[in-house]
Design a protein around this motif. Structure first.
Motif, PDB file in Angstrom:
ATOM      1  N   CYS A   1       0.830  -1.210   0.000  1.00  0.00           N
ATOM      2  CA  CYS A   1       0.000   0.000   0.000  1.00  0.00           C
ATOM      3  C   CYS A   1       0.863   1.258   0.000  1.00  0.00           C
ATOM      4  O   CYS A   1       0.558   2.239  -0.696  1.00  0.00           O
ATOM      5  CB  CYS A   1      -0.926   0.002   1.206  1.00  0.00           C
ATOM      6  SG  CYS A   1      -2.297  -1.179   1.095  1.00  0.00           S
TER       7      CYS A   1
ATOM      8  N   ALA B   1       0.899   4.069  -2.863  1.00  0.00           N
ATOM      9  CA  ALA B   1       0.595   5.448  -2.485  1.00  0.00           C
ATOM     10  C   ALA B   1       1.701   6.400  -2.930  1.00  0.00           C
ATOM     11  O   ALA B   1       1.433   7.498  -3.449  1.00  0.00           O
ATOM     12  CB  ALA B   1       0.401   5.542  -0.968  1.00  0.00           C
TER      13      ALA B   1
ATOM     14  N   GLN C   1      -7.863   8.427  -6.733  1.00  0.00           N
ATOM     15  CA  GLN C   1      -6.732   8.380  -5.806  1.00  0.00           C
ATOM     16  C   GLN C   1      -7.191   8.625  -4.370  1.00  0.00           C
ATOM     17  O   GLN C   1      -6.728   7.946  -3.443  1.00  0.00           O
ATOM     18  CB  GLN C   1      -5.686   9.418  -6.201  1.00  0.00           C
ATOM     19  CG  GLN C   1      -4.813   9.017  -7.369  1.00  0.00           C
ATOM     20  CD  GLN C   1      -3.693  10.008  -7.589  1.00  0.00           C
ATOM     21  OE1 GLN C   1      -3.726  11.133  -7.101  1.00  0.00           O
ATOM     22  NE2 GLN C   1      -2.677   9.600  -8.339  1.00  0.00           N
TER      23      GLN C   1
ATOM     24  N   PHE D   1      -6.371   6.257  -1.328  1.00  0.00           N
ATOM     25  CA  PHE D   1      -5.617   6.754  -0.187  1.00  0.00           C
ATOM     26  C   PHE D   1      -6.400   6.565   1.105  1.00  0.00           C
ATOM     27  O   PHE D   1      -5.829   6.195   2.146  1.00  0.00           O
ATOM     28  CB  PHE D   1      -5.297   8.238  -0.380  1.00  0.00           C
ATOM     29  CG  PHE D   1      -4.249   8.498  -1.429  1.00  0.00           C
ATOM     30  CD1 PHE D   1      -3.178   7.636  -1.598  1.00  0.00           C
ATOM     31  CD2 PHE D   1      -4.337   9.609  -2.257  1.00  0.00           C
ATOM     32  CE1 PHE D   1      -2.213   7.871  -2.565  1.00  0.00           C
ATOM     33  CE2 PHE D   1      -3.387   9.858  -3.224  1.00  0.00           C
ATOM     34  CZ  PHE D   1      -2.324   8.985  -3.383  1.00  0.00           C
TER      35      PHE D   1
END
Length: 807
Positions: free
Chosen positions: A223, A227, A275, A279
Motif C-alpha cells: 500500500c 501510495a 486516488q 488513499f
C-alpha cells in the motif's frame, strides 16, 4: 491448576427493528452473549457479538392485511421480537408498503441498472449480490482479465464487509494469497482494482486478531509503494496541467489548446477522485496496523510522514480527517514532529482552519496542539496567521478546550504575548472568567489569563471598562487562588495597573492573616509585595493587621512553605523602603531572623537575593543602618556574597557595601582589603592560565633567573596591585578600568562589578552629599537623584515571570 470450563451459557439480547434500505424486508438487530462457566457456575470468559436477521416480506400490497402479517412475523421471531413490539412492526410494514407503491416502475429500474452496468466495476459499485458459498467462483475471476478481476474483487469485498465472513475468508489461504499477489503485481493496471483489494485487507485490519494475516502478506508495504507512486503521478499530472494552462493563457484564440486543456483537467479530476478513494482505504489500513510500534517505525522509515503531509493539499474531507488523525498519532514522537516541521505542516494546516466540518476541525486542532509544544512551531503558527483564527474559534463550544490550550501554549513565549493585544482574545478571556458559573474558573481559561497578564499592554486591556474591579471582586469573593495569581502577575506592571490595587490592600492583608490556604496566602503576599507605591501607608497596615509578628513567624526555619517565606521576605523589602517601617522591623528581630534564614538557605539564589535586597533597603536609613553595622554581622555576610556566582546577588551586595563603607570607616577598610585580596587572587589564576612559549628553552628545561617575576607581570593582561591604595588608583584610571574589564573576562566574572562600585564610592557629588548629611536619613528627593544618576536601585527586584499552573 486452573479450573477448566464446563458449561456454555448463551443469551440473546433483542435490539432495534428497521426496514431494509433496498429490499422488501425487515431487519431485526440483536446481540448474542456467550459466557463460559466453571464447575461452580462462575463465569470464566465472555464474548458479545452483534447479529442481524433479515425477514423478507413477499407480496406486500394494498390488499395485504398488515395486522395479520405483523402477528405472523412476531410469532416466528418470538425470541427476537417481543409481542409488546407488535405496533412497531405494523408501522414498519405500512412504511414498506407505501415505499413499494411510490417506487419507480420495474422498467425504469432495469434501465438504470443497464446504464450502470456499462461502467467498469468501480470499487463496490456492483449490484450483484455475493454469497459466501460462491467464494470459489469469485476466486477464479482473479485469474481472468482486468474487468473480471474488478468484478471478483468487488464481490469478495461485499463478503469481507460482513464481519461474520472474515474468519472463513482468512482460512482460505489461496484466496488471501492471490489478492495480495494481484495487489503487488497488477496495481498499475487499475487504481480501482488496487482500491478493492486494499479495502478487503482493510476489513481484516479492523480487528486486531487479523493483523498477523495482513502483515504476513506484506500488504502494508504494498500500500505504501502504491501510495508513493500515485502521489508522484499526481505531481506530474499537476505539473503538465499547469504547463497547458499557461499555454492556453498565452494563446487564448487557440481552440485546440483550450479543448486539450479541458480534457486534461477532467481526466485530472477523475484521477484525483480515484486516488482519494484509494488513499483513504490504504492509509486507514496502515493506521490500524500501526498499533504495533515496530510496524509504525517501519512506516516512518519509508517516509510515511512525507506522504501524509503532501496529502494535506487535497480537498476530500473524509481523506483529510484520516490524514490529520494519522499525523496526530505520529506527532507524539519528536523525530516525526521534526519531519513535519521541515515539510511545512503548519502552513498547510492554516488552509484547513477554520472549517465547517466539526470532526476535521476537531482533529486538526488536536494535531496543532501536539505540535505547539515546540517553541519554533508555535512561532511559526503566529507568523502563519493562526492566532486570529484560533481566537475566532473561542465561540465554538465543541472545540474551545483545544483552542484555549493552543492559545495557552502560544502565550508562553514573551514575543508572542504582545500579539494577543491585536486580537479580541483578552476581552473574551475576561468574559469567560467573570461568567464562569463554577466557583473556580476553568483551568484552561485561567492559565491563559495568567500568561496574558504577564504583558503590560495585555494587563491594561484587562483593566479596561472596570475589568480590574470585577476581577478583583470575584477573586476576593471566591478565594480562587489561580485567579489571585493572575491579579498578582498584573500587579507587577508599573503604571496605572499597579495603582488600581491600592484600594484592596486591606482585603489582601485580611486574607493573609485569616486564610488557611497556603496558595491564597502566597498570592496575596505577592500582590502586597509588588505594591511599592508611596501612597500606601505601610506603617499603618503593619500595625492594624499585626503583620510584623506574622512575618517573623513565617521566617522561622521549617515553619512555612518556601513560597510563603520568599513572598514574606519580598514584602519586608518593600515595606523597608519606608524609614518608619524599617525601624519597626529592626526592633522586632526581623534582621536576625533574616540572617538565620540566610544561613539555612544559601543555595536558594532567589531567596538570598531578596534577603540581601532587604539589607540594601535598610542601609539607606540611619537607624537601621546602625543596627546592621553595629549589632549584626550583616556586612560580613555581604562580603562573603560579594563574589557569589549569581550576578544580581553580586550587584546588590556591591551597592549595599558601598553605602556601609561611606558611613563606617572600619568596615570601609575591611571592604577595601577584601577587594584587594580578591583582585590579586584572580590575577594569580589569570597568570597561571597564560600559555607558555614553546620556543622558550629556559621554560622548557625549567631554568630560572631573576627576571621571571617581571616576565610574569609583563605577560599578564591585568597588572599586579601591590597595596590597597594602588587598587584604588588602578580603578580610578580609565586604562585601569579597561584592564579590569579584561581581567573580569578572563576570570569569568562580572565586567561591571568593581568599576561600578568604585565609581559610585569615589564620585565627588556623592561624597559631597554624604558629607553634608553624615548622620541623617537620605530624603526621598536625594534618594531618587542617586538612583537616576548613579545606578542605585529603587523598589523591589524584578523576579522571573510567574509560570502558569497549566502544563
Amino acid at each position: 491448576m486452573e479450573e477448566e470450563p464446563r458449561y456454555l451459557k448463551r443469551k440473546v439480547i433483542p435490539g432495534t427493528i428497521d426496514v431494509h434500505p433496498t429490499d422488501s424486508a425487515i431487519v431485526v438487530n440483536y446481540e448474542i452473549e456467550a459466557t463460559l462457566l466453571g464447575d461452580y457456575g462462575d463465569p470464566m470468559l465472555g464474548e458479545r457479538k452483534e447479529m442481524q436477521k433479515v425477514i423478507k416480506v413477499k407480496g406486500l400490497g394494498a390488499a395485504t392485511d398488515v395486522s395479520v402479517l405483523a402477528q405472523e412475523i412476531v410469532a416466528k421471531c418470538v425470541n427476537l421480537v417481543h409481542p409488546s413490539r407488535l405496533p412497531e412492526v405494523e408501522q414498519l410494514l405500512y412504511y414498506l408498503r407505501n415505499r413499494e407503491e411510490t417506487a419507480p416502475p420495474a422498467a425504469a429500474r432495469k434501465k438504470k441498472r443497464e446504464i450502470k452496468a456499462k461502467d467498469p466495476f468501480d470499487v463496490t459499485q456492483i449490484k450483484e449480490k455475493a454469497f459466501i458459498d460462491d467464494i470459489e467462483e469469485y476466486k477464479e475471476l482473479l485469474y481472468e482479465s482486468v474487468e473480471e478481476k474488478l468484478k471478483g474483487t468487488a464481490l469478495i469485498l461485499q463478503l469481507a464487509r460482513n464481519p461474520d465472513n472474515l474468519e472463513e475468508l482468512s482460512q482460505n489461504e489461496t484466496l488471501v494469497g492471490a489478492l495480495a499477489r494481484i495487489l503487488r503485481e497488477d496495481w498499475k493496471q487499475s487504481v480501482d482494482l488496487a482500491t478493492n483489494i486494499a479495502y478487503v485487507f482493510f476489513c481484516f485490519s479492523s480487528f486486531s486478531n487479523f493483523h498477523p494475516l495482513v502483515l504476513q502478506h506484506k500488504v502494508g508495504a504494498a500500500c505504501m509503494t502504491i501510495a508513493e507512486a500515485e502521489i508522484k503521478k499526481h505531481e506530474k499530472w499537476k505539473s503538465d496541467l499547469m504547463k497547458k494552462k499557461k499555454q492556453v493563457e498565452n494563446e487564448k484564440d487557440n481552440a485546440t489548446l483550450k479543448k486539450d486543456y479541458d480534457k486534461s483537467r477532467k481526466k485530472m479530476t477523475i484521477l484525483i477522485r480515484k486516488q482519494d478513494q484509494f488513499f483513504r482505504v490504504a492509509f486507514y489500513l496502515l493506521l490500524n496496523i500501526s498499533e504495533d510500534a515496530k510496524v509504525e517505525l517501519k512506516m516512518v522509515n519509508k517516509q510515511i510522514v512525507s506522504m501524509l503531509v503532501s496529502l494535506l493539499d487535497r480537498d476530500n474531507v473524509e481523506l483529510l480527517i484520516l490524514v490529520v488523525s494519522f499525523l496526530k498519532k505520529l506527532s507524539i514522537f519528536i523525530e516525526n514532529k521534526n519531519a513535519m516541521a521541515a515539510l511545512g505542516v503548519v502552513d498547510k494546516m492554516t488552509r484547513i482552519i477554520p472549517c465547517d466540518h466539526e470532526v476535521l476541525l476537531h482533529v486538526s486542532l488536536r494535531l496543532l496542539l501536539n505540535l505547539s509544544f515546540d517553541p519554533m512551531l508555535r512561532e511559526r503558527m503566529v507568523r502563519a496567521g493562526l492566532l486570529p483564527k484560533l481566537v475566532a474559534l473561542m465561540d465554538n463550544e465543541q472545540v474551545i478546550v483545544y483552542v484555549l490550550c493552543l492559545l495557552y501554549h502560544i502565550s508562553i513565549d514573551d514575543r508572542c504575548k504582545s500579539m494577543f493585544s491585536y486580537t479580541d482574545c483578552i476581552p473574551r478571556v475576561v468574559k469567560l472568567i467573570l461568567e464562569c458559573p463554577e466557583e473556580k474558573v476553568d483551568l484552561e481559561v485561567i492559565a491563559l489569563g495568567i500568561n496574558l497578564a504577564g504583558n503590560k499592554r495585555n494587563a491594561e486591556m484587562m483593566c479596561e471598562n472596570g475589568g480590574h474591579r470585577h476581577l478583583m471582586r470575584r477573586a476576593l469573593k471566591t478565594r480562587d487562588s489561580l485567579l489571585m495569581k493572575m491579579m498578582r502577575v498584573m500587579s507587577n506592571h508599573l503604571g496605572p495597573v499597579k495603582h488600581q490595587f491600592v484600594g484592596y490592600v486591606g482585603d489582601l492583608a485580611t486574607i493573609v492573616r485569616s486564610s488557611s490556604d497556603d496558595e491564597q496566602v502566597v498570592e496575596c503576599l505577592g500582590i502586597l509585595a509588588n505594591l511599592n507605591l508611596p501612597e500606601i501607608d505601610f506603617e499603618s497596615l503593619l500595625a492594624e493587621f499585626e503583620l510584623i509578628p506574622y512575618i517573623n513567624s513565617k521566617l522561622q526555619p521549617g515553619i512555612a512553605e518556601d513560597d510563603i517565606v520568599l513572598e514574606a521576605v519580598i514584602l519586608v523589602g518593600t515595606v523597608a523602603h519606608d524609614g518608619n517601617c524599617a525601624s519597626l522591623l529592626s526592633q522586632s528581630h526581623t534582621i536576625q531572623n533574616l540572617i538565620t534564614l540566610l544561613n539555612g538557605k544559601q543555595e536558594d539564589d532567589e531567596l538570598v537575593l531578596q534577603i540581601v535586597y532587604v539589607f540594601y533597603q535598610m542601609a539607606f536609613h540611619r537607624e537601621t543602618r546602625e543596627v546592621i553595622v553595629r549589632q549584626t554581622q550583616v556586612p560580613a555576610y555581604l562580603i562573603d556574597l560579594m563574589h557569589d556566582k549569581n550576578v544580581e546577588i553580586r550587584k546588590v551586595c556591591a551597592n549595599t557595601l558601598d553605602i556601609i563603607a561611606e558611613c563606617d570607616s572600619e568596615w570601609a577598610q575591611r571592604i577595601q582589603a577584601e577587594k584587594f585580596r580578591w583582585h590579586n587572587s584572580q590575577w594569580l589564576e589569570t597568570v597561571a592560565q597564560q600559555p607558555v612559549d614553546p620556543n622558550d628553552d629556559e621554560a622548557e628545561f625549567g631554568y630560572d633567573d631573576d627576571n621571571d617575576d617581571d616576565d610574569l607581570i609583563a605577560r599578564s593582561p591585568v597588572p599586579l596591585i601591590q597595596s590597597p591604595d594602588d587598587y584604588l588608583d588602578y580603578y580610578d584610571d580609565d586604562d585601569g578600568a579597561a584592564a579590569a574589564e579584561a581581567e573580569q573576562d578572563g576570570a569569568g566574572r562580572d565586567d561591571y562589578y568593581y568599576y561600578e562600585r568604585d565609581q559610585i564610592r569615589r564620585n565627588p557629588e556623592m561624597d559631597r552629599m554624604m558629607e553634608a548629611y553624615p548622620s541623617d536619613d537620605i530624603d526621598e528627593e536625594e534618594r531618587l537623584f542617586l538612583e537616576q544618576q548613579y545606578g542605585l536601585m529603587y523598589g523591589g527586584y524584578t523576579r522571573a515571570p510567574y509560570s502558569s499552573p497549566y502544563h
